[in-house]
Design an enzyme around this catalytic site. Structure first.
Site, PDB file in Angstrom:
ATOM      1  N   GLU A   1      23.481 110.631 -16.816  1.00 56.78           N
ATOM      2  CA  GLU A   1      23.626 109.236 -17.255  1.00 56.78           C
ATOM      3  C   GLU A   1      22.886 108.988 -18.572  1.00 56.78           C
ATOM      4  O   GLU A   1      23.368 108.253 -19.427  1.00 56.78           O
ATOM      5  CB  GLU A   1      23.133 108.260 -16.174  1.00 56.78           C
ATOM      6  CG  GLU A   1      23.851 108.345 -14.829  1.00 56.78           C
ATOM      7  CD  GLU A   1      25.370 108.312 -14.923  1.00 56.78           C
ATOM      8  OE1 GLU A   1      25.915 107.722 -15.884  1.00 56.78           O
ATOM      9  OE2 GLU A   1      26.031 108.909 -14.051  1.00 56.78           O
TER      10      GLU A   1
ATOM     11  N   GLN B   1      29.890 103.290 -20.562  1.00 60.00           N
ATOM     12  CA  GLN B   1      31.132 103.626 -19.850  1.00 60.00           C
ATOM     13  C   GLN B   1      31.972 102.386 -19.528  1.00 60.00           C
ATOM     14  O   GLN B   1      33.164 102.508 -19.262  1.00 60.00           O
ATOM     15  CB  GLN B   1      30.831 104.358 -18.538  1.00 60.00           C
ATOM     16  CG  GLN B   1      30.304 105.769 -18.741  1.00 60.00           C
ATOM     17  CD  GLN B   1      30.058 106.446 -17.401  1.00 60.00           C
ATOM     18  OE1 GLN B   1      29.019 106.250 -16.787  1.00 60.00           O
ATOM     19  NE2 GLN B   1      31.020 107.224 -16.946  1.00 60.00           N
TER      20      GLN B   1
ATOM     21  N   CYS C   1      32.732 113.175 -13.759  1.00 62.35           N
ATOM     22  CA  CYS C   1      32.369 111.944 -14.465  1.00 62.35           C
ATOM     23  C   CYS C   1      33.544 110.979 -14.398  1.00 62.35           C
ATOM     24  O   CYS C   1      34.687 111.390 -14.576  1.00 62.35           O
ATOM     25  CB  CYS C   1      32.036 112.284 -15.919  1.00 62.35           C
ATOM     26  SG  CYS C   1      31.632 110.846 -16.910  1.00 62.35           S
TER      27      CYS C   1
HETATM   28 ZN   LIG Z   1      29.457 110.365 -16.561  1.00 61.81          ZN
END
Ligand SMILES: [Zn+2]
Length: 174
Positions: A138, A51, A95
């Site tokens: 995750e 991410q 998210c």
């Molecule tokens: Zn996420």
């Protein structure tokens, strides 16, 4: 110091599979520290390395912290794996990479997580409820899976269409 930006949909880097960490280098320790900073700043309860644009199997999780807490004790988990899935529940998820959207996702209620910490020590964590959901969410990121890949096709395509429109509008305003 500036925080690492969180990649957002439709960034293709969110869809790739992340690599195992074979050696715990200074770069990995720095990445973990940066990820914790980002997680508490947002705030979020978990963050996966892809991410922030680094495709390695590293996640940070803290499902206990609240903004009033001075003490922070994040779990930093390298090469995490899940086994012993048990039970089922529906959990409303969001998210940091999927802005302005929440949806219920079916997850296992209890899981057993195995990982290494930053010293290379083997960890085993039994989790349930929110923490179990967070681990599953995750870990999905490490395989290039977003929670919207686990909801109905209709809900997903509605969100993606809305997101595209929003991005177009933002581009026009610039
Ligand atoms: Zn996420």
């Amino acid at each position: 110091m500036a925080l690492r930006p969180v990649l957002q949909l439709p960034d293709k880097r969110l869809l790739q599979r992340s690599d195992e960490i074979e050696e715990i280098t200074d770069a990995i320790r720095e990445l973990a520290a940066d990820m914790c900073d980002v997680m508490y700043d947002e705030p979020g309860i978990g963050l996966a390395a892809p991410q922030v644009g680094d495709p390695v199997r590293l996640i940070v999780v803290d499902t206990d912290w609240t903004e009033e807490d001075v003490e922070k004790s994040p779990l930093v988990l390298l090469n995490p794996e899940l086994s012993e899935h048990d039970g089922k529940l529906l959990w409303k998820e969001g998210c940091l990479s999927v802005p302005d959207f929440e949806a219920e996702v079916e997850r296992a209620e209890r899981v057993l997580l195995r990982a290494q910490d930053l010293d290379g020590k083997e960890l085993e964590i039994r989790a349930e409820g929110l923490q179990a959901v967070c681990f599953q969410h995750e870990l999905d990121h490490l395989d290039g899976i977003l929670f919207i890949d686990r909801i109905s096709r209709l809900k997903r395509s509605r969100y993606v269409a809305k997101r595209k429109k929003q991005l177009k509008r933002e581009a026009e305003e610039d």
